[in-house]
Design a protein around this motif. Structure first.
Motif, mmCIF file in Angstrom:
data_model
loop_
_atom_site.group_PDB
_atom_site.id
_atom_site.type_symbol
_atom_site.label_atom_id
_atom_site.label_comp_id
_atom_site.label_asym_id
_atom_site.label_seq_id
_atom_site.Cartn_x
_atom_site.Cartn_y
_atom_site.Cartn_z
ATOM 1 N N LEU A 19 103.533 85.703 55.008
ATOM 2 C CA LEU A 19 102.278 85.364 54.343
ATOM 3 C C LEU A 19 101.149 86.304 54.737
ATOM 4 O O LEU A 19 100.147 86.396 54.041
ATOM 5 C CB LEU A 19 101.892 83.910 54.664
ATOM 6 N N ALA A 20 101.280 86.985 55.865
ATOM 7 C CA ALA A 20 100.254 87.926 56.291
ATOM 8 C C ALA A 20 100.372 89.232 55.517
ATOM 9 O O ALA A 20 101.416 89.559 54.983
ATOM 10 C CB ALA A 20 100.387 88.188 57.790
ATOM 11 N N GLN A 21 99.258 89.988 55.480
ATOM 12 C CA GLN A 21 99.281 91.273 54.789
ATOM 13 C C GLN A 21 100.211 92.243 55.507
ATOM 14 O O GLN A 21 100.443 92.145 56.703
ATOM 15 C CB GLN A 21 97.879 91.870 54.732
ATOM 16 N N LYS A 22 100.715 93.186 54.750
ATOM 17 C CA LYS A 22 101.586 94.245 55.246
ATOM 18 C C LYS A 22 102.919 93.712 55.761
ATOM 19 O O LYS A 22 103.607 94.397 56.513
ATOM 20 C CB LYS A 22 100.898 95.059 56.344
ATOM 21 N N GLN A 23 103.297 92.520 55.364
ATOM 22 C CA GLN A 23 104.560 91.957 55.799
ATOM 23 C C GLN A 23 105.302 91.370 54.610
ATOM 24 O O GLN A 23 104.697 90.945 53.634
ATOM 25 C CB GLN A 23 104.340 90.877 56.866
ATOM 26 N N ARG A 53 110.278 92.376 57.020
ATOM 27 C CA ARG A 53 109.862 93.783 56.996
ATOM 28 C C ARG A 53 108.358 93.881 57.282
ATOM 29 O O ARG A 53 107.576 93.127 56.715
ATOM 30 C CB ARG A 53 110.158 94.433 55.641
ATOM 31 N N TYR A 54 107.982 94.820 58.146
ATOM 32 C CA TYR A 54 106.580 95.091 58.444
ATOM 33 C C TYR A 54 106.244 96.500 57.956
ATOM 34 O O TYR A 54 106.913 97.467 58.325
ATOM 35 C CB TYR A 54 106.302 94.987 59.944
ATOM 36 N N PHE A 55 105.204 96.626 57.130
ATOM 37 C CA PHE A 55 104.804 97.917 56.561
ATOM 38 C C PHE A 55 103.852 98.611 57.527
ATOM 39 O O PHE A 55 102.659 98.316 57.564
ATOM 40 C CB PHE A 55 104.151 97.715 55.201
ATOM 41 N N ASN A 59 104.263 103.217 52.398
ATOM 42 C CA ASN A 59 105.586 103.368 51.792
ATOM 43 C C ASN A 59 106.728 103.310 52.807
ATOM 44 O O ASN A 59 107.831 103.762 52.534
ATOM 45 C CB ASN A 59 105.654 104.691 51.021
ATOM 46 N N MET A 60 106.473 102.765 53.987
ATOM 47 C CA MET A 60 107.513 102.651 55.009
ATOM 48 C C MET A 60 107.426 101.296 55.705
ATOM 49 O O MET A 60 106.327 100.800 55.966
ATOM 50 C CB MET A 60 107.375 103.750 56.074
ATOM 51 N N SER A 61 108.594 100.734 55.995
ATOM 52 C CA SER A 61 108.613 99.464 56.719
ATOM 53 C C SER A 61 109.724 99.465 57.759
ATOM 54 O O SER A 61 110.724 100.171 57.625
ATOM 55 C CB SER A 61 108.808 98.286 55.749
ATOM 56 N N ALA A 62 109.524 98.663 58.793
ATOM 57 C CA ALA A 62 110.543 98.426 59.813
ATOM 58 C C ALA A 62 110.701 96.920 59.953
ATOM 59 O O ALA A 62 109.752 96.159 59.726
ATOM 60 C CB ALA A 62 110.138 99.053 61.141
ATOM 61 N N GLY A 63 111.896 96.478 60.316
ATOM 62 C CA GLY A 63 112.086 95.042 60.401
ATOM 63 C C GLY A 63 113.415 94.643 60.997
ATOM 64 O O GLY A 63 114.080 95.421 61.694
ATOM 65 N N LEU A 64 113.809 93.411 60.702
ATOM 66 C CA LEU A 64 115.055 92.832 61.185
ATOM 67 C C LEU A 64 115.779 92.153 60.036
ATOM 68 O O LEU A 64 115.144 91.638 59.110
ATOM 69 C CB LEU A 64 114.774 91.792 62.282
ATOM 70 N N ALA A 65 117.112 92.144 60.093
ATOM 71 C CA ALA A 65 117.912 91.484 59.053
ATOM 72 C C ALA A 65 119.095 90.770 59.680
ATOM 73 O O ALA A 65 119.693 91.249 60.647
ATOM 74 C CB ALA A 65 118.403 92.509 58.019
ATOM 75 N N LEU A 66 119.403 89.609 59.120
ATOM 76 C CA LEU A 66 120.580 88.837 59.512
ATOM 77 C C LEU A 66 121.395 88.591 58.253
ATOM 78 O O LEU A 66 120.905 87.983 57.297
ATOM 79 C CB LEU A 66 120.167 87.503 60.143
ATOM 80 N N ASN A 67 122.627 89.103 58.227
ATOM 81 C CA ASN A 67 123.529 88.919 57.084
ATOM 82 C C ASN A 67 124.698 88.038 57.492
ATOM 83 O O ASN A 67 125.002 87.921 58.674
ATOM 84 C CB ASN A 67 124.083 90.269 56.600
ATOM 85 N N TYR A 106 115.024 99.981 58.606
ATOM 86 C CA TYR A 106 113.957 100.900 58.180
ATOM 87 C C TYR A 106 114.108 101.106 56.687
ATOM 88 O O TYR A 106 115.227 101.301 56.190
ATOM 89 C CB TYR A 106 114.067 102.251 58.905
ATOM 90 N N HIS A 107 112.989 101.044 55.947
ATOM 91 C CA HIS A 107 113.011 101.263 54.500
ATOM 92 C C HIS A 107 111.903 102.235 54.092
ATOM 93 O O HIS A 107 110.794 102.190 54.646
ATOM 94 C CB HIS A 107 112.827 99.948 53.739
#
Length: 201
Positions: A19-23, A53-55, A59-67, A106-107
């Motif tokens: 809900l926060a900006q850049k996320q 994802r955190y921007f 045009n770039m973001s870093a984050g975490l994923a669980l599949n 990373y995206h």
């Protein structure tokens, strides 16, 4: 029940954080196609992904994923030779596998239209793989952790540029070093298609 509760808690924190900006937070359904496993060839429709994802740039973001993904397939009568050569099992089998990669991501996002934003990305981390072979009244398990790399291409779709929600569609590939001694496998590979909801800016 425990898995359902854990999943709901993860989804809750993912959405609240977004809900926060850049996320951005997202939850997706995944369809997976194993590629290097002659004992598992059927498509899995029982998969999903939760990600954050955190921007840090526009045009770039870093984050975490669980599949996660579940595979199951019946195998006709055949013989499996143990790697040490001391014994073999001849029977028909039911093979099952449970895939759980946890990755840092990373995206990079390309300039698209007002509602489409294409991207490429990669996830690196660890993967738990639980593999079971059921035959007659017996079962052989091989559960282990391995390194996993998951490149992907996708697109973020929003009804309008400033909307706080949208959709994600992605095509990914997964390579992990998980082993299966009984089947003499030293990796697990699959393609995946994911479709989901995204929340945040």
């Amino acid at each position: 029940m425990k898995k359902i509760i854990i999943t709901q808690v993860l989804v809750f924190f993912c959405v609240i954080s977004a809900l926060a900006q850049k996320q951005l937070g997202a939850i997706s359904w995944e369809m997976n196609f194993p590629t290097n496993n002659d004992y598992l060839t059927k498509t899995s429709y029982r998969g999903g992904k939760i990600e954050y994802r955190y921007f840090f740039k526009k045009n770039m973001s870093a984050g975490l994923a669980l599949n996660w993904a579940n595979y199951e397939q019946y195998l006709p009568r055949q013989t499996f030779q143990k790697p040490d050569g001391n014994s073999a099992v001849t029977s028909d089998f039911v093979a099952q596998a449970y895939q759980l990669p946890i990755t840092a991501t990373y995206h990079y996002y390309f300039e698209g239209g007002k509602t489409f934003k294409p991207y490429i990305g990669v996830g690196l981390g660890g993967q738990y793989l639980g593999q079971s072979l059921y035959y007659n009244v017996y079962v052989t398990d091989d559960n282990n952790w391995g390194f996993v790399a998951r490149p992907e291409v996708g697109v973020l779709i929003k009804p309008e540029k400033s909307a706080g929600w949208g959709f994600l569609v992605a095509l990914g590939y997964s390579y992990s070093t998980n082993k299966n001694d009984l089947l003499n496998r030293d990796s697990f590979k699959n393609f995946g298609i994911s479709i989901g909801f995204a929340f945040g800016q």
